[in-house]
Design a protein around this motif. Structure first.
Motif: not given
Ligand SMILES: O=P(O)(O)O[C@H]1O[C@H](CO)[C@@H](O)[C@H]1O
Ligand SMILES: O=c1cc[nH]c(=O)[nH]1
Length: 235
Positions: A64-67, A104-115, A154-157, A174-183
């Protein structure tokens, strides 16, 4: 072998499904692949290769998550030459018209991660799905009369996000959903010049509180997996 994946060279297919949960990887391999062979047990992050409709496909848990996904995605591309990475994940819907169990098919992913801020020295980067994979997955869903939402996630940390105002603002944009890896997956695939896509099933609704059980998250969501596998074998 790479640092976190114990497979030998050539034990991993060029097309791979990436669930966050390693037990979902096991379930997918055992239920959908012919002759699945487990190639990785390092840290319990199970990975399998088998065939689907006669074509070689792998499935690898990412954690789980970006790292965590960043480690597995980078090693798969860098050490094993993986070319088509399709995340099969769960997410929490934040739009009223996106329902629990929707695809959901994720066309793009915003994020609050600093990576990416670190990677691009403070400049924004827009993590985007590969169009060929996206179109193939969408066409398969439409052919099967599966209703599918295509849009931004939205890819959240943070899984336990306490900032309701922030969630409302993402929904308003317009963001459809939250998850933790796509960005991270889309950014790393872009860096390595390969294809990536996230297909997600809504496991819970952030606005209404409706949710599915952990067992359902692990064992169901077959529609998403079949769309991902049928997409994977086209490339
Ligand atoms: O079901 P997976 O693929 O793990 O995806 C979602 O579920 C986890 C949180 O429960 C996070 O990894 C999130 O992105
Ligand atoms: O990351 C996730 C996954 C499912 N539901 C959420 O709210 N967030």
């Amino acid at each position: 072998m790479s640092v976190h994946i114990g497979a030998n060279e050539n034990e991993i297919a060029e097309s791979i499904l990436l669930p966050g949960d390693p037990l979902r990887a096991k379930f997918i391999a055992e239920k959908f692949l012919e002759n699945p062979k487990c190639y990785n047990e390092v840290r319990g992050m199970l990975g399998y290769t088998g065939t689907y409709k006669g074509k070689r496909v792998s499935v690898q848990g990412t954690g789980m998550g970006i790292p965590s996904i960043s480690i597995y995605a980078q090693e798969l591309m860098q050490s094993y030459g993986v070319k088509n990475l399709i995340r099969v994940g769960t997410c929490g819907a934040i739009q009223e018209d996106v329902k629990v169990r929707d695809l959901i098919i994720a066309m793009s992913a915003s994020t609050d991660s600093a990576v990416n801020k670190i990677r691009f020295k403070g400049i924004d980067f827009a993590p985007t799905a590969n169009f060929d994979l996206l179109k193939a997955a969408y066409d398969i869903a439409v052919q099967r009369n599966k209703q599918v939402n295509v849009g931004s996630v939205f890819t959240s940390d943070t899984f336990y996000n306490e900032d309701k105002e922030a969630v409302q603002n993402w929904a308003k944009h317009g963001i459809l959903a939250l998850e933790m890896e796509t960005a991270a997956l889309y950014t790393l695939a872009a860096k390595f010049g390969v294809k990536a896509l996230s297909i997600l099933t809504v496991s819970d609704h952030v606005l209404t509180g409706e949710e599915t059980s952990a067992e359902e998250r692990q064992k169901t969501f077959g529609e998403m997996v079949e769309i991902a596998l049928d997409t994977a074998i086209q490339f």
